[in-house]
Design an enzyme around this catalytic site. Structure first.
Site, PDB file in Angstrom:
ATOM      1  N   ASN A  51       0.875  -1.171   0.000  1.00  0.00           N
ATOM      2  CA  ASN A  51       0.000   0.000   0.000  1.00  0.00           C
ATOM      3  C   ASN A  51       0.913   1.221   0.000  1.00  0.00           C
ATOM      4  OD1 ASN A  51      -1.815   2.016   0.468  1.00  0.00           O
ATOM      5  ND2 ASN A  51      -2.656   1.151   2.368  1.00  0.00           N
ATOM      6  N   ARG A  66      -2.739  -2.140  -3.364  1.00  0.00           N
ATOM      7  CA  ARG A  66      -3.938  -1.333  -3.136  1.00  0.00           C
ATOM      8  C   ARG A  66      -3.870  -0.128  -4.074  1.00  0.00           C
ATOM      9  NH1 ARG A  66      -5.334   2.897   1.466  1.00  0.00           N
ATOM     10  NH2 ARG A  66      -7.541   3.117   1.008  1.00  0.00           N
ATOM     11  N   HIS A 114     -12.880   2.851   0.214  1.00  0.00           N
ATOM     12  CA  HIS A 114     -12.839   1.860   1.303  1.00  0.00           C
ATOM     13  C   HIS A 114     -13.513   0.558   0.848  1.00  0.00           C
ATOM     14  CE1 HIS A 114     -12.840   5.295   4.518  1.00  0.00           C
ATOM     15  NE2 HIS A 114     -11.596   4.925   4.269  1.00  0.00           N
ATOM     16  N   LEU A 149     -15.654   3.662  10.277  1.00  0.00           N
ATOM     17  CA  LEU A 149     -15.367   4.937  10.947  1.00  0.00           C
ATOM     18  C   LEU A 149     -13.912   4.941  11.397  1.00  0.00           C
ATOM     19  CD1 LEU A 149     -18.581   5.142  13.216  1.00  0.00           C
ATOM     20  CD2 LEU A 149     -18.328   5.834  10.817  1.00  0.00           C
ATOM     21  N   GLY A 150     -13.055   5.558  10.591  1.00  0.00           N
ATOM     22  CA  GLY A 150     -11.650   5.705  10.965  1.00  0.00           C
ATOM     23  C   GLY A 150     -11.306   7.173  10.889  1.00  0.00           C
ATOM     24  N   ASN A 151     -10.071   7.471  10.554  1.00  0.00           N
ATOM     25  CA  ASN A 151      -9.740   8.867  10.301  1.00  0.00           C
ATOM     26  C   ASN A 151     -10.498   9.315   9.047  1.00  0.00           C
ATOM     27  OD1 ASN A 151      -8.450  11.229  10.956  1.00  0.00           O
ATOM     28  ND2 ASN A 151      -6.696  10.769   9.655  1.00  0.00           N
ATOM     29  N   GLY A 152     -10.483   8.434   8.016  1.00  0.00           N
ATOM     30  CA  GLY A 152     -11.422   8.566   6.904  1.00  0.00           C
ATOM     31  C   GLY A 152     -12.641   7.739   7.279  1.00  0.00           C
ATOM     32  N   ARG A 194     -11.742  15.742   7.151  1.00  0.00           N
ATOM     33  CA  ARG A 194     -12.568  16.070   5.973  1.00  0.00           C
ATOM     34  C   ARG A 194     -13.979  16.422   6.406  1.00  0.00           C
ATOM     35  NH1 ARG A 194     -11.114  10.692   3.445  1.00  0.00           N
ATOM     36  NH2 ARG A 194      -8.964  10.946   2.782  1.00  0.00           N
ATOM     37  N   GLY A 251     -10.794   2.204  12.992  1.00  0.00           N
ATOM     38  CA  GLY A 251     -10.268   2.656  14.285  1.00  0.00           C
ATOM     39  C   GLY A 251     -11.311   3.150  15.268  1.00  0.00           C
ATOM     40  N   VAL A 252     -12.200   4.026  14.838  1.00  0.00           N
ATOM     41  CA  VAL A 252     -13.234   4.549  15.731  1.00  0.00           C
ATOM     42  C   VAL A 252     -14.352   3.514  15.901  1.00  0.00           C
ATOM     43  CG1 VAL A 252     -14.923   6.389  16.091  1.00  0.00           C
ATOM     44  CG2 VAL A 252     -12.692   6.923  15.068  1.00  0.00           C
ATOM     45  N   GLU A 278      -8.282  -5.124   5.643  1.00  0.00           N
ATOM     46  CA  GLU A 278      -8.167  -4.799   4.224  1.00  0.00           C
ATOM     47  C   GLU A 278      -7.035  -5.576   3.556  1.00  0.00           C
ATOM     48  OE1 GLU A 278      -9.221  -0.334   3.530  1.00  0.00           O
ATOM     49  OE2 GLU A 278      -8.728  -0.570   5.636  1.00  0.00           O
TER      50      GLU A 278
HETATM   51  P1  ADP Z   1      -7.396   5.471   8.799  1.00  0.00           P
HETATM   52  O1  ADP Z   1      -7.080   4.083   8.283  1.00  0.00           O
HETATM   53  O2  ADP Z   1      -8.533   6.142   8.116  1.00  0.00           O
HETATM   54  O3  ADP Z   1      -6.205   6.344   8.990  1.00  0.00           O
HETATM   55  P2  ADP Z   1      -8.049   4.075  11.257  1.00  0.00           P
HETATM   56  O4  ADP Z   1      -9.115   3.151  10.851  1.00  0.00           O
HETATM   57  O5  ADP Z   1      -6.713   3.513  11.574  1.00  0.00           O
HETATM   58  O6  ADP Z   1      -7.942   5.290  10.275  1.00  0.00           O
HETATM   59  O7  ADP Z   1      -8.586   4.884  12.532  1.00  0.00           O
HETATM   60  C1  ADP Z   1      -7.772   5.820  13.147  1.00  0.00           C
HETATM   61  C2  ADP Z   1      -8.593   6.564  14.140  1.00  0.00           C
HETATM   62  O8  ADP Z   1      -9.180   5.647  15.071  1.00  0.00           O
HETATM   63  C3  ADP Z   1      -7.739   7.490  15.015  1.00  0.00           C
HETATM   64  O9  ADP Z   1      -7.652   8.739  14.431  1.00  0.00           O
HETATM   65  C4  ADP Z   1      -8.522   7.531  16.290  1.00  0.00           C
HETATM   66  O10 ADP Z   1      -9.337   8.675  16.231  1.00  0.00           O
HETATM   67  C5  ADP Z   1      -9.422   6.332  16.271  1.00  0.00           C
HETATM   68  N1  ADP Z   1      -9.210   5.461  17.420  1.00  0.00           N
HETATM   69  C6  ADP Z   1      -8.302   4.489  17.576  1.00  0.00           C
HETATM   70  N2  ADP Z   1      -8.426   3.912  18.795  1.00  0.00           N
HETATM   71  C7  ADP Z   1      -9.445   4.533  19.427  1.00  0.00           C
HETATM   72  C8  ADP Z   1     -10.081   4.406  20.692  1.00  0.00           C
HETATM   73  N3  ADP Z   1      -9.679   3.498  21.581  1.00  0.00           N
HETATM   74  N4  ADP Z   1     -11.105   5.225  20.967  1.00  0.00           N
HETATM   75  C9  ADP Z   1     -11.511   6.140  20.080  1.00  0.00           C
HETATM   76  N5  ADP Z   1     -10.963   6.312  18.877  1.00  0.00           N
HETATM   77  C10 ADP Z   1      -9.954   5.524  18.547  1.00  0.00           C
END
Ligand code: ADP
Length: 396
Positions: free
Chosen positions: A9, A87, A175, A204-207, A236, A325-326, A379
């Site tokens: 990636n 990717r 995604h 629900l992540g950063n994206g 965003r 992540g979220v 992924e």
């Molecule tokens: P991306 O792949 O889009 O960069 P991820 O899926 O890795 O994002 O998610 C990253 C986000 O997950 C972080 O910015 C953070 O806000 C959130 N995150 C990770 N662990 C936790 C947690 N324990 N509680 C709340 N949010 C979290």
């Protein structure tokens, strides 16, 4: 020996990789090179042994060389790997499935770059460097947009002049590998056949993006021509009134590039409250920060609106799956996103929702008509699986 697939990636300044054993999905090695092109880069490799090494990779070619050196030094051997999966962010309308990479595919990825100016050129550089470094195994492109190519016109068309659409202006969605993996895993966790399961996936992540999946087929998703549309994200904006853009041009005299940058990197949670990491946002909420509390309200209400819209679109809803992540870690975001939806048959079990685990799990009450779950995304495994299928198909 079972098949082994290397997943790459390549971002604008990084190379992330994972070597997977396709027999049991075991991660044999993983790592990344970050800050490529900056003053000092950093390689972290977890293989047979671990390496963490600052360096000075000026280009992706040098970064890839550092990755190969790390495999040679800290194992495992890359000798005889079955395939390399890449990717690729944007496959336009052209790619609805993964594809074996040849020079024509490279050219197509380049031609699609105007649709993903930050991502496709970096992905392409990674492909070129990797094909040179590993001329033996087949290389396969797996597109982030591909899973969403099944959307009907009612979902993918923007109500704009047809000639724009003819030039490729439409909703694509991103995604895709995550939505594909999670919707399949959700049906599995519910003990249902994929073909008979309707699921809303909330990545629900950063994206962040949502999708409505009917019987394994994507019927709508929240990201659009670019990943900017839809949910409120770390940096965003997600959905807004397009008239904001001429407004900013006229009143703030902002350039197109400035607006593009602001909506992608200075908006979302960061714009609303000054923090884009959800953990930091919650710290601020808990400390009484009113902006952070509003940011959470805006973001979770947006998720709820998409859940309602996709429920209506699907007609019957079996599962809601939180991921990334979220989605995987933040029980408060999950609870707020679905708060008050029990009249729709969506009822979270607060105790189950509060459990911390890396396993796929159900978080709704036994009586909830819709099964709500947390499904950790994978992924890389999805890319590796799709890559292997193309590589094996190629050989037979
Ligand atoms: P991306 O792949 O889009 O960069 P991820 O899926 O890795 O994002 O998610 C990253 C986000 O997950 C972080 O910015 C953070 O806000 C959130 N995150 C990770 N662990 C936790 C947690 N324990 N509680 C709340 N949010 C979290």
């Amino acid at each position: 020996m079972t098949a082994r697939v290397l997943v790459l990636n390549c971002g604008s300044s990084s190379i992330k990789y994972r070597l997977l054993d396709m027999g049991d999905g075991e991660v044999l090695a993983s790592g990344l090179v970050e800050r490529i092109g900056e003053e000092s880069s950093l390689l972290v490799h977890r293989g047979t042994s671990r390496i963490e090494r600052p360096g000075s990779c000026a280009t992706h070619a040098e970064g890839m060389r550092a990755v190969l050196d790390a495999f040679a030094e800290a194992g495992p051997s890359l000798e005889g790997i079955t395939a390399v999966g890449h990717r690729v962010v944007h496959g336009g309308s052209r790619y609805s499935t993964p594809v074996l990479i040849d020079d024509g595919v490279e050219q197509a990825i380049e031609e699609l770059s105007p649709l993903a100016p930050l991502h496709n050129p970096a992905n392409l550089t990674g492909i070129r460097v990797a094909r040179e470094a590993f001329p033996g195994p087949p290389h396969v492109a797996v597109f982030d947009t591909a899973f969403h190519q099944t959307m009907p016109p009612a979902s993918y068309l923007y109500a704009v002049p047809r000639e724009w659409t003819d030039e490729g202006v439409r909703r694509y969605g991103f995604h895709g590998t995550s939505h594909a993996y999670v919707s399949r895993a959700a049906a599995g966790l519910a003990g249902r056949s994929l073909a008979e399961t309707n699921t809303i996936v909330l990545h629900l992540g950063n994206g962040a993006s949502a999708s409505a999946v009917r019987g394994g087929v994507c019927v709508d998703t929240s990201m659009g021509l670019t990943p900017l549309e839809g949910l409120v994200m770390g940096t965003r904006s997600g959905d807004l009134d397009p008239a904001l853009i001429p407004y900013l041009v006229r009143t703030r005299k902002m350039s197109v590039d400035e607006i593009d940058d602001a909506l992608n990197t200075r908006s979302g949670l960061l714009g609303l409250c000054g923090a884009n990491d959800m953990r930091e946002v919650w710290r601020r909420v808990d400390a009484g920060d009113a902006d952070a509390a509003e940011a959470v309200e805006v973001a979770t209400q947006r998720v709820k609106k998409y859940v309602g819209a996709y429920y209506a679109l699907l007609g019957r809803l079996d599962c809601i799956a939180f991921t990334a992540g979220v989605g995987e870690n933040d029980h408060r975001t999950r609870a707020l996103s679905l708060a008050g939806l029990h009249p729709l048959g969506i009822e979270l079990d607060p105790a189950a929702n509060a459990v911390r685990s890396a396993e796929p799990r159900t978080i709704s009450t036994p009586g909830s008509a819709v099964r709500v779950m947390v499904v950790p995304t994978n992924e890389e495994l999805e890319i590796a699986g799709q890559t292997l299928a193309v590589a094996l198909g190629q050989r037979t």
